[in-house]
Structure formats: C-alpha cells, structure tokens
Design a protein around this motif. Structure first.
Motif, PDB file in Angstrom:
ATOM      1  N   THR A 141     -19.557  19.954  65.596  1.00 12.05           N
ATOM      2  CA  THR A 141     -19.678  18.724  64.811  1.00 12.05           C
ATOM      3  C   THR A 141     -20.883  18.790  63.884  1.00 12.05           C
ATOM      4  O   THR A 141     -20.810  18.408  62.708  1.00 12.05           O
ATOM      5  N   ILE A 142     -21.991  19.295  64.401  1.00 10.96           N
ATOM      6  CA  ILE A 142     -23.200  19.428  63.580  1.00 10.96           C
ATOM      7  C   ILE A 142     -22.962  20.408  62.427  1.00 10.96           C
ATOM      8  O   ILE A 142     -23.372  20.154  61.291  1.00 10.96           O
ATOM      9  N   VAL A 143     -22.275  21.492  62.697  1.00 11.27           N
ATOM     10  CA  VAL A 143     -21.993  22.474  61.638  1.00 11.27           C
ATOM     11  C   VAL A 143     -21.149  21.836  60.535  1.00 11.27           C
ATOM     12  O   VAL A 143     -21.446  21.990  59.346  1.00 11.27           O
ATOM     13  N   TRP A 144     -20.101  21.091  60.904  1.00 10.01           N
ATOM     14  CA  TRP A 144     -19.268  20.435  59.898  1.00 10.01           C
ATOM     15  C   TRP A 144     -20.078  19.429  59.091  1.00 10.01           C
ATOM     16  O   TRP A 144     -19.930  19.346  57.863  1.00 10.01           O
ATOM     17  N   ALA A 145     -20.934  18.646  59.773  1.00 11.16           N
ATOM     18  CA  ALA A 145     -21.742  17.643  59.078  1.00 11.16           C
ATOM     19  C   ALA A 145     -22.737  18.310  58.110  1.00 11.16           C
ATOM     20  O   ALA A 145     -22.920  17.839  56.978  1.00 11.16           O
ATOM     21  N   VAL A 146     -23.365  19.395  58.542  1.00  9.39           N
ATOM     22  CA  VAL A 146     -24.306  20.105  57.673  1.00  9.39           C
ATOM     23  C   VAL A 146     -23.578  20.679  56.463  1.00  9.39           C
ATOM     24  O   VAL A 146     -24.062  20.588  55.326  1.00  9.39           O
ATOM     25  N   LEU A 147     -22.416  21.252  56.678  1.00 14.55           N
ATOM     26  CA  LEU A 147     -21.640  21.784  55.547  1.00 14.55           C
ATOM     27  C   LEU A 147     -21.276  20.683  54.555  1.00 14.55           C
ATOM     28  O   LEU A 147     -21.314  20.886  53.342  1.00 14.55           O
ATOM     29  N   PHE A 148     -20.943  19.510  55.066  1.00 12.20           N
ATOM     30  CA  PHE A 148     -20.633  18.387  54.181  1.00 12.20           C
ATOM     31  C   PHE A 148     -21.843  18.008  53.335  1.00 12.20           C
ATOM     32  O   PHE A 148     -21.754  17.886  52.112  1.00 12.20           O
ATOM     33  N   VAL A 149     -22.998  17.854  53.989  1.00 13.86           N
ATOM     34  CA  VAL A 149     -24.209  17.435  53.277  1.00 13.86           C
ATOM     35  C   VAL A 149     -24.652  18.498  52.276  1.00 13.86           C
ATOM     36  O   VAL A 149     -25.072  18.171  51.158  1.00 13.86           O
ATOM     37  N   GLY A 189     -19.738  17.767  41.543  1.00 12.49           N
ATOM     38  CA  GLY A 189     -19.254  17.897  40.162  1.00 12.49           C
ATOM     39  C   GLY A 189     -18.590  19.238  39.916  1.00 12.49           C
ATOM     40  O   GLY A 189     -17.523  19.312  39.276  1.00 12.49           O
ATOM     41  N   TRP A 190     -19.201  20.288  40.398  1.00  9.47           N
ATOM     42  CA  TRP A 190     -18.629  21.620  40.218  1.00  9.47           C
ATOM     43  C   TRP A 190     -17.291  21.721  40.943  1.00  9.47           C
ATOM     44  O   TRP A 190     -16.314  22.241  40.402  1.00  9.47           O
ATOM     45  N   TYR A 191     -17.271  21.201  42.203  1.00 13.89           N
ATOM     46  CA  TYR A 191     -16.015  21.234  42.960  1.00 13.89           C
ATOM     47  C   TYR A 191     -14.931  20.430  42.242  1.00 13.89           C
ATOM     48  O   TYR A 191     -13.765  20.847  42.187  1.00 13.89           O
ATOM     49  N   ALA A 192     -15.301  19.283  41.686  1.00 14.63           N
ATOM     50  CA  ALA A 192     -14.327  18.446  40.970  1.00 14.63           C
ATOM     51  C   ALA A 192     -13.816  19.151  39.720  1.00 14.63           C
ATOM     52  O   ALA A 192     -12.613  19.098  39.416  1.00 14.63           O
ATOM     53  N   ASP A 193     -14.714  19.810  38.994  1.00 10.50           N
ATOM     54  CA  ASP A 193     -14.293  20.528  37.781  1.00 10.50           C
ATOM     55  C   ASP A 193     -13.308  21.644  38.086  1.00 10.50           C
ATOM     56  O   ASP A 193     -12.441  21.958  37.264  1.00 10.50           O
ATOM     57  N   HIS A 194     -13.446  22.262  39.231  1.00  5.51           N
ATOM     58  CA  HIS A 194     -12.593  23.394  39.591  1.00  5.51           C
ATOM     59  C   HIS A 194     -11.454  23.024  40.542  1.00  5.51           C
ATOM     60  O   HIS A 194     -10.728  23.895  41.024  1.00  5.51           O
ATOM     61  N   GLY A 195     -11.329  21.742  40.864  1.00  2.00           N
ATOM     62  CA  GLY A 195     -10.227  21.289  41.720  1.00  2.00           C
ATOM     63  C   GLY A 195     -10.386  21.649  43.181  1.00  2.00           C
ATOM     64  O   GLY A 195      -9.392  21.850  43.884  1.00  2.00           O
ATOM     65  N   HIS A 196     -11.624  21.725  43.651  1.00  2.68           N
ATOM     66  CA  HIS A 196     -11.862  22.111  45.037  1.00  2.68           C
ATOM     67  C   HIS A 196     -12.565  21.027  45.852  1.00  2.68           C
ATOM     68  O   HIS A 196     -13.252  21.326  46.826  1.00  2.68           O
ATOM     69  N   THR A 197     -12.397  19.764  45.488  1.00  2.00           N
ATOM     70  CA  THR A 197     -13.068  18.703  46.245  1.00  2.00           C
ATOM     71  C   THR A 197     -12.548  18.605  47.672  1.00  2.00           C
ATOM     72  O   THR A 197     -13.225  18.068  48.547  1.00  2.00           O
ATOM     73  N   TRP A 198     -11.376  19.148  47.913  1.00  2.00           N
ATOM     74  CA  TRP A 198     -10.818  19.115  49.259  1.00  2.00           C
ATOM     75  C   TRP A 198     -11.730  19.838  50.249  1.00  2.00           C
ATOM     76  O   TRP A 198     -11.726  19.521  51.447  1.00  2.00           O
ATOM     77  N   LEU A 199     -12.520  20.793  49.772  1.00  2.00           N
ATOM     78  CA  LEU A 199     -13.444  21.492  50.668  1.00  2.00           C
ATOM     79  C   LEU A 199     -14.483  20.532  51.244  1.00  2.00           C
ATOM     80  O   LEU A 199     -14.805  20.578  52.436  1.00  2.00           O
ATOM     81  N   ILE A 200     -14.986  19.648  50.400  1.00  2.00           N
ATOM     82  CA  ILE A 200     -15.989  18.684  50.853  1.00  2.00           C
ATOM     83  C   ILE A 200     -15.362  17.711  51.843  1.00  2.00           C
ATOM     84  O   ILE A 200     -15.940  17.420  52.904  1.00  2.00           O
ATOM     85  N   TRP A 201     -14.178  17.213  51.513  1.00  2.00           N
ATOM     86  CA  TRP A 201     -13.538  16.229  52.399  1.00  2.00           C
ATOM     87  C   TRP A 201     -13.063  16.871  53.698  1.00  2.00           C
ATOM     88  O   TRP A 201     -12.991  16.191  54.733  1.00  2.00           O
ATOM     89  N   THR A 202     -12.772  18.142  53.670  1.00  2.00           N
ATOM     90  CA  THR A 202     -12.427  18.837  54.911  1.00  2.00           C
ATOM     91  C   THR A 202     -13.623  18.865  55.858  1.00  2.00           C
ATOM     92  O   THR A 202     -13.483  18.663  57.065  1.00  2.00           O
ATOM     93  N   CYS A 203     -14.809  19.095  55.306  1.00  2.00           N
ATOM     94  CA  CYS A 203     -16.023  19.094  56.129  1.00  2.00           C
ATOM     95  C   CYS A 203     -16.275  17.718  56.719  1.00  2.00           C
ATOM     96  O   CYS A 203     -16.661  17.592  57.886  1.00  2.00           O
ATOM     97  N   GLY A 208     -13.833  17.212  59.487  1.00  2.00           N
ATOM     98  CA  GLY A 208     -14.233  17.986  60.658  1.00  2.00           C
ATOM     99  C   GLY A 208     -15.341  17.307  61.437  1.00  2.00           C
ATOM    100  O   GLY A 208     -15.324  17.279  62.673  1.00  2.00           O
ATOM    101  N   ALA A 209     -16.313  16.741  60.727  1.00  2.00           N
ATOM    102  CA  ALA A 209     -17.397  16.030  61.404  1.00  2.00           C
ATOM    103  C   ALA A 209     -16.871  14.772  62.092  1.00  2.00           C
ATOM    104  O   ALA A 209     -17.249  14.480  63.233  1.00  2.00           O
ATOM    105  N   GLY A 210     -15.993  14.046  61.429  1.00  2.00           N
ATOM    106  CA  GLY A 210     -15.424  12.835  62.030  1.00  2.00           C
ATOM    107  C   GLY A 210     -14.588  13.136  63.261  1.00  2.00           C
ATOM    108  O   GLY A 210     -14.709  12.476  64.293  1.00  2.00           O
TER     109      GLY A 210
END
Length: 92
Positions: free
Chosen positions: A27-35, A42-56, A59-61
């Motif tokens: 859980t801590i690893v997922w939360a740290v990756l999110f933060v 912005g970079w993730y949004a420009d490249h269509g990869h925001t799902w990576l952030i929401w996946t983290c 995972g924490a939730g």
C-alpha cells in the motif's frame, strides 16, 4: 494419461506469512508512486498515460481495504487460537 492420479505424498501445511506487513508495504509503495507521479500529470495527459497515475491511486485505495481485511483476519486467527487454549508438549 488419467486425470485421477493419486498424489505421491501429502500436501504440506500452508505457510503463515506476515500478511499485515506485506499489505502495508504494498500500500505504501502504491501511495508513493502516486505522489511521485503527480507533478508529471501534464506530461502524462499530453501523452495519454494518465491511467498510470490513477492505477497507483486505485492500488493504494485497494491496499487500504486489504489492510483492514488482513488485520481482521489476524485478529480472528488469534481469537481462535486463544479459544483452543495452549497447545504443545506441555499441554498434554
């Protein structure tokens, strides 16, 4: 080959691990990756990869839900062991 083969030996007893520590670390690893990824939203949004952030975040939730589950499981196992009483060579 026949699917009804007899086992060559009995299956071993399952090992007990420290599930609470394992889920806590995950859980801590997922939360740290999110933060860590938030400043790069912005970079993730420009490249269509925001799902990576929401996946983290997911995972924490889910890790928090799992932490509640494994803590309750550990407490139930300890209550059951206490109800059985002491076991071992000195209890006989």
């Amino acid at each position: 080959m026949s699917s009804n083969r007899t086992p060559l030996r009995e299956a071993p007893e399952p090992l007990e691990a420290n599930d609470v520590a394992t889920v806590t670390v995950g859980t801590i690893v997922w939360a740290v990756l999110f933060v860590v990824q938030l400043p790069f939203y912005g970079w993730y949004a420009d490249h269509g990869h925001t799902w990576l952030i929401w996946t983290c975040l997911a995972g924490a939730g889910l890790g928090l839900i799992g932490l509640k589950y494994v803590t309750a499981r550990r407490a139930a196992i300890r209550r059951a062991a206490a109800a059985r009483g002491p076991q071992g060579p000195s209890a006989e």
